[in-house]
Design a protein around this motif. Structure first.
Motif, PDB file in Angstrom:
ATOM      1  N   GLY A 115      -2.089   9.767   6.745  1.00 55.73           N
ATOM      2  CA  GLY A 115      -2.277  10.811   7.741  1.00 55.73           C
ATOM      3  C   GLY A 115      -3.067  10.395   8.961  1.00 55.73           C
ATOM      4  N   ASN A 116      -3.503   9.150   9.018  1.00 59.16           N
ATOM      5  CA  ASN A 116      -4.233   8.630  10.171  1.00 59.16           C
ATOM      6  C   ASN A 116      -3.413   7.541  10.834  1.00 59.16           C
ATOM      7  OD1 ASN A 116      -6.975   9.996   9.968  1.00 59.16           O
ATOM      8  ND2 ASN A 116      -6.679   9.202   7.910  1.00 59.16           N
ATOM      9  N   GLU A 117      -3.641   7.350  12.115  1.00 60.97           N
ATOM     10  CA  GLU A 117      -2.891   6.354  12.879  1.00 60.97           C
ATOM     11  C   GLU A 117      -3.652   5.024  12.887  1.00 60.97           C
ATOM     12  OE1 GLU A 117      -0.836   6.140  17.233  1.00 60.97           O
ATOM     13  OE2 GLU A 117      -2.937   6.750  17.140  1.00 60.97           O
ATOM     14  N   LEU A 118      -3.117   4.068  12.145  1.00 54.94           N
ATOM     15  CA  LEU A 118      -3.658   2.715  12.122  1.00 54.94           C
ATOM     16  C   LEU A 118      -2.718   1.844  12.936  1.00 54.94           C
ATOM     17  CD1 LEU A 118      -5.616   0.546  11.033  1.00 54.94           C
ATOM     18  CD2 LEU A 118      -4.081   0.340   9.048  1.00 54.94           C
ATOM     19  N   THR A 119      -3.214   1.264  14.013  1.00 54.93           N
ATOM     20  CA  THR A 119      -2.380   0.420  14.855  1.00 54.93           C
ATOM     21  C   THR A 119      -2.706  -1.036  14.569  1.00 54.93           C
ATOM     22  OG1 THR A 119      -2.336   2.127  16.564  1.00 54.93           O
ATOM     23  CG2 THR A 119      -1.666  -0.095  17.217  1.00 54.93           C
ATOM     24  N   LEU A 120      -1.689  -1.774  14.117  1.00 54.13           N
ATOM     25  CA  LEU A 120      -1.826  -3.198  13.824  1.00 54.13           C
ATOM     26  C   LEU A 120      -1.425  -3.970  15.068  1.00 54.13           C
ATOM     27  CD1 LEU A 120      -0.020  -3.237  10.358  1.00 54.13           C
ATOM     28  CD2 LEU A 120      -2.472  -2.928  10.813  1.00 54.13           C
ATOM     29  N   HIS A 121      -2.311  -4.805  15.564  1.00 50.30           N
ATOM     30  CA  HIS A 121      -2.031  -5.621  16.747  1.00 50.30           C
ATOM     31  C   HIS A 121      -1.825  -7.076  16.338  1.00 50.30           C
ATOM     32  CE1 HIS A 121      -2.856  -2.891  20.172  1.00 50.30           C
ATOM     33  NE2 HIS A 121      -3.520  -2.222  19.246  1.00 50.30           N
ATOM     34  N   GLN A 122      -0.716  -7.665  16.799  1.00 46.37           N
ATOM     35  CA  GLN A 122      -0.485  -9.092  16.611  1.00 46.37           C
ATOM     36  C   GLN A 122      -1.705  -9.828  17.160  1.00 46.37           C
ATOM     37  OE1 GLN A 122       2.434 -10.651  15.404  1.00 46.37           O
ATOM     38  NE2 GLN A 122       1.521 -12.653  15.659  1.00 46.37           N
ATOM     39  N   SER A 123      -2.244 -10.795  16.414  1.00 44.12           N
ATOM     40  CA  SER A 123      -3.462 -11.456  16.878  1.00 44.12           C
ATOM     41  C   SER A 123      -3.601 -12.834  16.258  1.00 44.12           C
ATOM     42  CB  SER A 123      -4.690 -10.622  16.507  1.00 44.12           C
ATOM     43  OG  SER A 123      -4.844 -10.584  15.102  1.00 44.12           O
ATOM     44  N   GLU A 124      -4.475 -13.606  16.830  1.00 40.03           N
ATOM     45  CA  GLU A 124      -4.846 -14.891  16.260  1.00 40.03           C
ATOM     46  C   GLU A 124      -6.242 -14.830  15.653  1.00 40.03           C
ATOM     47  OE1 GLU A 124      -4.209 -18.208  18.841  1.00 40.03           O
ATOM     48  OE2 GLU A 124      -2.283 -17.438  19.528  1.00 40.03           O
TER      49      GLU A 124
ATOM     50  N   LEU B 189       0.807  -1.220   0.000  1.00 44.06           N
ATOM     51  CA  LEU B 189       0.000   0.000   0.000  1.00 44.06           C
ATOM     52  C   LEU B 189       0.842   1.273   0.000  1.00 44.06           C
ATOM     53  CD1 LEU B 189      -2.981  -0.847   2.382  1.00 44.06           C
ATOM     54  CD2 LEU B 189      -2.725  -1.281  -0.062  1.00 44.06           C
ATOM     55  N   GLY B 190       2.101   1.177   0.418  1.00 50.41           N
ATOM     56  CA  GLY B 190       2.972   2.354   0.406  1.00 50.41           C
ATOM     57  C   GLY B 190       2.914   3.199   1.656  1.00 50.41           C
ATOM     58  N   CYS B 191       2.373   2.662   2.752  1.00 52.46           N
ATOM     59  CA  CYS B 191       2.309   3.390   4.020  1.00 52.46           C
ATOM     60  C   CYS B 191       3.667   3.318   4.730  1.00 52.46           C
ATOM     61  CB  CYS B 191       1.228   2.786   4.920  1.00 52.46           C
ATOM     62  SG  CYS B 191      -0.430   2.832   4.223  1.00 52.46           S
ATOM     63  N   LYS B 192       3.840   4.136   5.749  1.00 48.90           N
ATOM     64  CA  LYS B 192       5.060   4.128   6.557  1.00 48.90           C
ATOM     65  C   LYS B 192       4.732   3.594   7.946  1.00 48.90           C
ATOM     66  CE  LYS B 192       6.808   8.203   4.234  1.00 48.90           C
ATOM     67  NZ  LYS B 192       7.058   9.635   4.355  1.00 48.90           N
ATOM     68  N   SER B 193       5.711   2.906   8.545  1.00 47.33           N
ATOM     69  CA  SER B 193       5.520   2.441   9.924  1.00 47.33           C
ATOM     70  C   SER B 193       6.107   3.461  10.885  1.00 47.33           C
ATOM     71  CB  SER B 193       6.154   1.067  10.134  1.00 47.33           C
ATOM     72  OG  SER B 193       7.543   1.137   9.963  1.00 47.33           O
ATOM     73  N   GLY B 194       5.609   3.416  12.116  1.00 44.54           N
ATOM     74  CA  GLY B 194       6.075   4.345  13.142  1.00 44.54           C
ATOM     75  C   GLY B 194       6.401   3.600  14.417  1.00 44.54           C
ATOM     76  N   ASN B 195       5.905   4.118  15.517  1.00 43.53           N
ATOM     77  CA  ASN B 195       6.156   3.535  16.822  1.00 43.53           C
ATOM     78  C   ASN B 195       5.588   2.121  16.881  1.00 43.53           C
ATOM     79  OD1 ASN B 195       6.974   3.469  19.512  1.00 43.53           O
ATOM     80  ND2 ASN B 195       5.106   4.436  20.268  1.00 43.53           N
ATOM     81  N   GLY B 196       6.119   1.316  17.764  1.00 36.65           N
ATOM     82  CA  GLY B 196       5.606  -0.038  17.925  1.00 36.65           C
ATOM     83  C   GLY B 196       6.309  -0.758  19.047  1.00 36.65           C
ATOM     84  N   GLU B 197       5.838  -1.947  19.289  1.00 39.61           N
ATOM     85  CA  GLU B 197       6.411  -2.839  20.283  1.00 39.61           C
ATOM     86  C   GLU B 197       6.584  -4.189  19.600  1.00 39.61           C
ATOM     87  OE1 GLU B 197       5.350  -4.250  24.832  1.00 39.61           O
ATOM     88  OE2 GLU B 197       4.078  -2.772  23.849  1.00 39.61           O
ATOM     89  N   ALA B 198       7.830  -4.606  19.393  1.00 41.56           N
ATOM     90  CA  ALA B 198       8.142  -5.804  18.612  1.00 41.56           C
ATOM     91  C   ALA B 198       7.276  -6.992  19.016  1.00 41.56           C
ATOM     92  CB  ALA B 198       9.623  -6.158  18.750  1.00 41.56           C
ATOM     93  N   GLY B 199       6.639  -7.595  18.016  1.00 38.60           N
ATOM     94  CA  GLY B 199       5.818  -8.770  18.258  1.00 38.60           C
ATOM     95  C   GLY B 199       4.462  -8.505  18.867  1.00 38.60           C
TER      96      GLY B 199
END
Length: 138
Positions: free
Chosen positions: A45-54, A26-36
């Motif tokens: 321009g919006n904050e999308l937070t991806l959470h590791q999940s099952e 998609l061409g987005c950039k990553s920012g802050n995070g917590e590995a894993g």
């Protein structure tokens, strides 16, 4: 204080797979995070937070003027040149559309091109290019 930035957190499945989709395809950039655990994505321009999940979100179809669309879904309104570039990246990556690009409200002031795609965890995205974006909330 008023902000024009929206925050949305979603279950991402395998975090590295999801991050590659959002950043490389998609061409987005990553920012802050917590590995894993989670990572923030600059989703136009919006904050999308991806959470590791099952788990995956269930998707159903709701009838609208153009047929049945997947719900829930989220996305972005893009200028036409960025929208066309995004379609080219998706096609170059060999991904399949959930709903192929089509013109909605053809010939009127709300005309827009739109498509639906799923991320690697099944989250549904609708991407749009509005002919007259200034009329969206007139």
């Amino acid at each position: 204080m008023k902000s024009n930035c929206m925050h949305l957190a979603i279950p991402a499945g395998d975090l590295e797979t999801a991050k590659k989709f959002y950043c490389d395809v998609l061409g987005c950039k990553s920012g802050n995070g917590e590995a894993g655990r989670w990572v923030d994505i600059d989703f136009w321009g919006n904050e999308l937070t991806l959470h590791q999940s099952e788990e995956q979100l269930p998707n159903v179809r709701h009838d609208v003027d153009i047929g049945a669309v997947a719900v829930p879904h989220f996305g972005a309104h893009l200028p036409n040149d960025e929208f066309q570039e995004l379609k080219a990246r998706i096609e170059a990556a060999g991904l399949e559309y959930l709903d192929k690009p089509y013109l909605r409200f053809a010939g009127n002031e709300y005309e827009q091109e739109t498509f639906f795609i799923k991320d690697p965890n099944g989250n549904v995205l609708e991407m749009k290019s509005m002919k007259n974006p200034e009329l969206m909330f007139k």
